[in-house]
Write a protein that holds these residues in place. Structure first.
Motif, PDB file in Angstrom:
ATOM      1  N   LEU A   1       0.826  -1.203   0.000  1.00  0.00           N
ATOM      2  CA  LEU A   1       0.000   0.000   0.000  1.00  0.00           C
ATOM      3  C   LEU A   1       0.862   1.255   0.000  1.00  0.00           C
ATOM      4  CD1 LEU A   1      -2.956   0.888   0.062  1.00  0.00           C
ATOM      5  CD2 LEU A   1      -2.818   0.899   2.550  1.00  0.00           C
ATOM      6  N   ALA A   2       2.006   1.202   0.678  1.00  0.00           N
ATOM      7  CA  ALA A   2       2.913   2.350   0.704  1.00  0.00           C
ATOM      8  C   ALA A   2       3.445   2.660  -0.697  1.00  0.00           C
ATOM      9  CB  ALA A   2       4.070   2.082   1.668  1.00  0.00           C
TER      10      ALA A   2
ATOM     11  N   THR B   1       2.062   1.762  -3.531  1.00  0.00           N
ATOM     12  CA  THR B   1       0.919   2.188  -4.350  1.00  0.00           C
ATOM     13  C   THR B   1       0.580   3.653  -4.106  1.00  0.00           C
ATOM     14  OG1 THR B   1       0.051  -0.061  -4.262  1.00  0.00           O
ATOM     15  CG2 THR B   1      -1.477   1.674  -4.917  1.00  0.00           C
ATOM     16  N   VAL B   2       0.576   4.065  -2.844  1.00  0.00           N
ATOM     17  CA  VAL B   2       0.272   5.460  -2.513  1.00  0.00           C
ATOM     18  C   VAL B   2       1.325   6.389  -3.101  1.00  0.00           C
ATOM     19  CG1 VAL B   2       0.266   7.085  -0.572  1.00  0.00           C
ATOM     20  CG2 VAL B   2      -1.126   5.040  -0.466  1.00  0.00           C
TER      21      VAL B   2
ATOM     22  N   GLY C   1       0.297   8.874  -5.955  1.00  0.00           N
ATOM     23  CA  GLY C   1       0.427  10.262  -5.515  1.00  0.00           C
ATOM     24  C   GLY C   1       1.259  11.096  -6.471  1.00  0.00           C
TER      25      GLY C   1
ATOM     26  N   SER D   1       2.391  12.715  -0.556  1.00  0.00           N
ATOM     27  CA  SER D   1       2.514  11.302  -0.920  1.00  0.00           C
ATOM     28  C   SER D   1       3.730  10.662  -0.262  1.00  0.00           C
ATOM     29  CB  SER D   1       2.628  11.158  -2.427  1.00  0.00           C
ATOM     30  OG  SER D   1       1.475  11.649  -3.049  1.00  0.00           O
TER      31      SER D   1
ATOM     32  N   LEU E   1       2.986  10.059   3.515  1.00  0.00           N
ATOM     33  CA  LEU E   1       2.118   8.891   3.716  1.00  0.00           C
ATOM     34  C   LEU E   1       2.872   7.598   3.393  1.00  0.00           C
ATOM     35  CD1 LEU E   1      -0.647   8.036   4.617  1.00  0.00           C
ATOM     36  CD2 LEU E   1      -1.446   8.291   2.281  1.00  0.00           C
ATOM     37  N   TYR E   2       3.739   7.635   2.387  1.00  0.00           N
ATOM     38  CA  TYR E   2       4.577   6.475   2.071  1.00  0.00           C
ATOM     39  C   TYR E   2       5.477   6.136   3.261  1.00  0.00           C
ATOM     40  CZ  TYR E   2       8.564   3.899   0.256  1.00  0.00           C
ATOM     41  OH  TYR E   2       9.562   2.980   0.091  1.00  0.00           O
TER      42      TYR E   2
ATOM     43  N   LEU F   1       3.396   4.474   6.126  1.00  0.00           N
ATOM     44  CA  LEU F   1       2.982   3.098   5.839  1.00  0.00           C
ATOM     45  C   LEU F   1       4.174   2.147   5.751  1.00  0.00           C
ATOM     46  CD1 LEU F   1       0.152   3.757   3.253  1.00  0.00           C
ATOM     47  CD2 LEU F   1      -0.109   2.871   5.563  1.00  0.00           C
TER      48      LEU F   1
END
Length: 112
Positions: free
Chosen positions: A12-13, A15-16, A20, A67, A70-71, A74
């Motif tokens: 998910l990291a 992907t974000v 992003g 982005s 948030l990466y 995660l």
């Protein structure tokens, strides 16, 4: 403790981060232009679009920075889960080695 969420957090990291950055590029392409609209009695309504460099850079940096933050959160959570799994395996291996290899009773176990 075999956590399936560590792989989920790491995936998910990534992907974000990718989405992003792509989203920031799209945002810059769409919203980085300033439209000058002029009203004239003789010519009517005329509009001109001009790309504003400061606005474009600001949009891209703010989107990419969010982005990346948030990466980092995660990916860090994924690393913490991996570390906890490693500690859990070490703890069960140590307890298993103490009780199984020596063949001691509960009264004879050394303190941890």
């Amino acid at each position: 403790m075999n956590s399936k969420y560590k792989g989920l957090c790491k995936g998910l990291a990534v992907t974000v981060l990718v989405l992003g950055i792509i989203g920031s590029i799209i945002l810059v392409a769409v919203c980085g232009e300033v439209k000058n609209v002029s009203y004239s009695v003789y010519a009517g309504v005329s509009a001109r679009a001009k790309r504003d460099a400061a606005l474009t850079i600001t949009y891209f940096v703010s989107g990419a920075f969010g982005s990346v933050i948030l990466y980092a959160i995660l990916a860090g959570l994924g690393e913490v889960l991996e570390y906890l799994e490693l500690l859990s395996k070490k703890k069960t291996d140590v307890v298993g080695d103490i009780t199984d290899s020596k063949g001691l009773n509960d009264e004879e176990l050394p303190p941890l």
